[in-house]
Design a protein around this motif. Sequence first.
Motif, PDB file in Angstrom:
ATOM      1  N   ASP A 210       1.207  -1.061  -0.221  1.00  0.00           N
ATOM      2  CA  ASP A 210      -0.077   0.086  -0.121  1.00  0.00           C
ATOM      3  C   ASP A 210       0.321   1.217  -0.009  1.00  0.00           C
ATOM      4  O   ASP A 210       1.780   1.529   0.881  1.00  0.00           O
ATOM      5  N   PRO A 211       0.454   2.428  -1.209  1.00  0.00           N
ATOM      6  CA  PRO A 211       1.815   2.880  -0.492  1.00  0.00           C
ATOM      7  C   PRO A 211       1.764   4.271   0.252  1.00  0.00           C
ATOM      8  O   PRO A 211       2.528   4.800   0.123  1.00  0.00           O
ATOM      9  N   ARG A 212       0.110   4.691   0.956  1.00  0.00           N
ATOM     10  CA  ARG A 212       0.142   5.130   1.619  1.00  0.00           C
ATOM     11  C   ARG A 212       1.092   4.788   2.754  1.00  0.00           C
ATOM     12  O   ARG A 212       1.625   5.611   3.557  1.00  0.00           O
ATOM     13  N   THR A 213       1.562   3.308   3.869  1.00  0.00           N
ATOM     14  CA  THR A 213       1.685   2.755   4.750  1.00  0.00           C
ATOM     15  C   THR A 213       2.568   1.875   4.297  1.00  0.00           C
ATOM     16  O   THR A 213       3.417   1.744   5.222  1.00  0.00           O
ATOM     17  N   GLY A 214       2.922   1.886   3.577  1.00  0.00           N
ATOM     18  CA  GLY A 214       4.049   0.658   3.024  1.00  0.00           C
ATOM     19  C   GLY A 214       3.575  -0.580   3.571  1.00  0.00           C
ATOM     20  O   GLY A 214       4.853  -1.515   3.209  1.00  0.00           O
ATOM     21  N   ASN A 215       2.541  -1.241   4.000  1.00  0.00           N
ATOM     22  CA  ASN A 215       2.585  -2.334   4.517  1.00  0.00           C
ATOM     23  C   ASN A 215       1.528  -3.021   2.963  1.00  0.00           C
ATOM     24  O   ASN A 215       1.971  -2.493   2.080  1.00  0.00           O
ATOM     25  N   ILE A 216       1.886  -4.512   3.107  1.00  0.00           N
ATOM     26  CA  ILE A 216       1.660  -5.098   2.464  1.00  0.00           C
ATOM     27  C   ILE A 216      -0.209  -5.013   2.007  1.00  0.00           C
ATOM     28  O   ILE A 216      -0.577  -4.739   2.389  1.00  0.00           O
ATOM     29  N   ASP A 217      -0.329  -5.419   0.588  1.00  0.00           N
ATOM     30  CA  ASP A 217      -1.405  -4.975  -0.075  1.00  0.00           C
ATOM     31  C   ASP A 217      -2.608  -6.055   0.554  1.00  0.00           C
ATOM     32  O   ASP A 217      -2.017  -6.928  -0.670  1.00  0.00           O
ATOM     33  N   PRO A 218      -3.358  -5.899   0.944  1.00  0.00           N
ATOM     34  CA  PRO A 218      -4.438  -6.797   1.593  1.00  0.00           C
ATOM     35  C   PRO A 218      -4.832  -7.153  -0.031  1.00  0.00           C
ATOM     36  O   PRO A 218      -5.550  -8.612   0.004  1.00  0.00           O
TER      37      PRO A 218
END
Length: 406
Positions: A112-120
């Motif tokens: 996810d470009p907002r958080t850097g977390n993996i895109d679910p």
Amino acid sequence: MIIRDREPSVNRPIAMSSPDLTDAEREAVAAVLRTPRLSIGPQVEAFEATVAEFVGAKHAVAVSSGTAGLHLCVRTASVTDGDWVITTPFSFIASANVLLYERAVPVFVDVDPRTGNIDPTLVAQAATDLEHGGAAAKRWLPRKGASAEGRLKAILPVDVFGQPADYDLLVKTAHSYGLTTIEDSCEALGATYHNRPAGMLGDVGVFAFYPNKQITTGEGGVVVTDRDDWATMIRALRNHGRAPGDTWLEHSYLGYNYRMDEMCAALGRVQMTRLDELLAKREQVVDWYGQRLREIPGVELPQLVPDTTRMSWFVYVIRLNQAIDRQTVIERLSECGVPSRPYFAPIHLQPPYVERFGYQPGDYPVTEDLGRRSLALPFSGVMSEAEVDQVCQMLQQSLIVSDRKG
């Protein structure tokens, strides 16, 4: 506020990070040293109980590092040769390395470009395609080093920089395909997702306590879970494979020396009593940074999403405009006594992963964009407002130098 060109209010080198320690921590460690029990003792058990109570876990198992904890989770999930595990390329490299320890294949999914977390959403697509096999599965696998006969066994999300990933969707995907969810919460002790504690959002979670973390044990980590069978196995594997009932020289499993010692645990116990204070002090530093940086052109502040009901600040990472030469900024800051670091270098472009799996630039564009533009500034709960002011002044001046070079 835009910081005007002036002499900095502080003129001394600034640490990239610093632990927040008091005499209580020092005395707790010294007290252990006055006893003959330096390992496998009451401090570890008490520290485990404290962490378990804090996150509401049935079990907490102290280990020598977060990496060790993740490795034990991978082992306990029965991930082995050629198995596939969906994970993120935007993380500290240990979250993927632990899969290679068991000769498994990390199946990277962009973030996810907002958080850097993996895109679910991408995780759900990947899981579906990998389960179906054939050409659909092939598009998620690396160019080499992965057999088409592999099996999807687990999802390993990372709570990047202290912000939990989107676990409602991730766990839904895991349940749909009978997968284990291993939560790498090594950067997120104290964070909450929909008011639920990080570390308890999958089947098993791992915290880490390196000196730059929210609390420190020097080196160390804790695995948390509600599953009795997992806790029993992880306790055995961390202690040379000794199962319940084994004598000192009996070993039911191939295990490791991944134990936490008594001094580290004593330090951690005191730090846990101060956790609310430690998190609040880090939040104050974040506020100071935000006040100074939000109006500086070319700087993007960290983004929090509504699912994150509490951020647990591990590092403070800004993003620079694509037109800014980040390396020039880093060099200029260093000349002024201000350290900074790119955060993170994409895992898939690290030499072991390029050599083993054939990854290339362009494979995960969001991760690579974040890897090019992200910059970690000095951050800890012991930073003063004057030090934050110095960092921000020097950053603004460094951006001007970078623009001139551009």
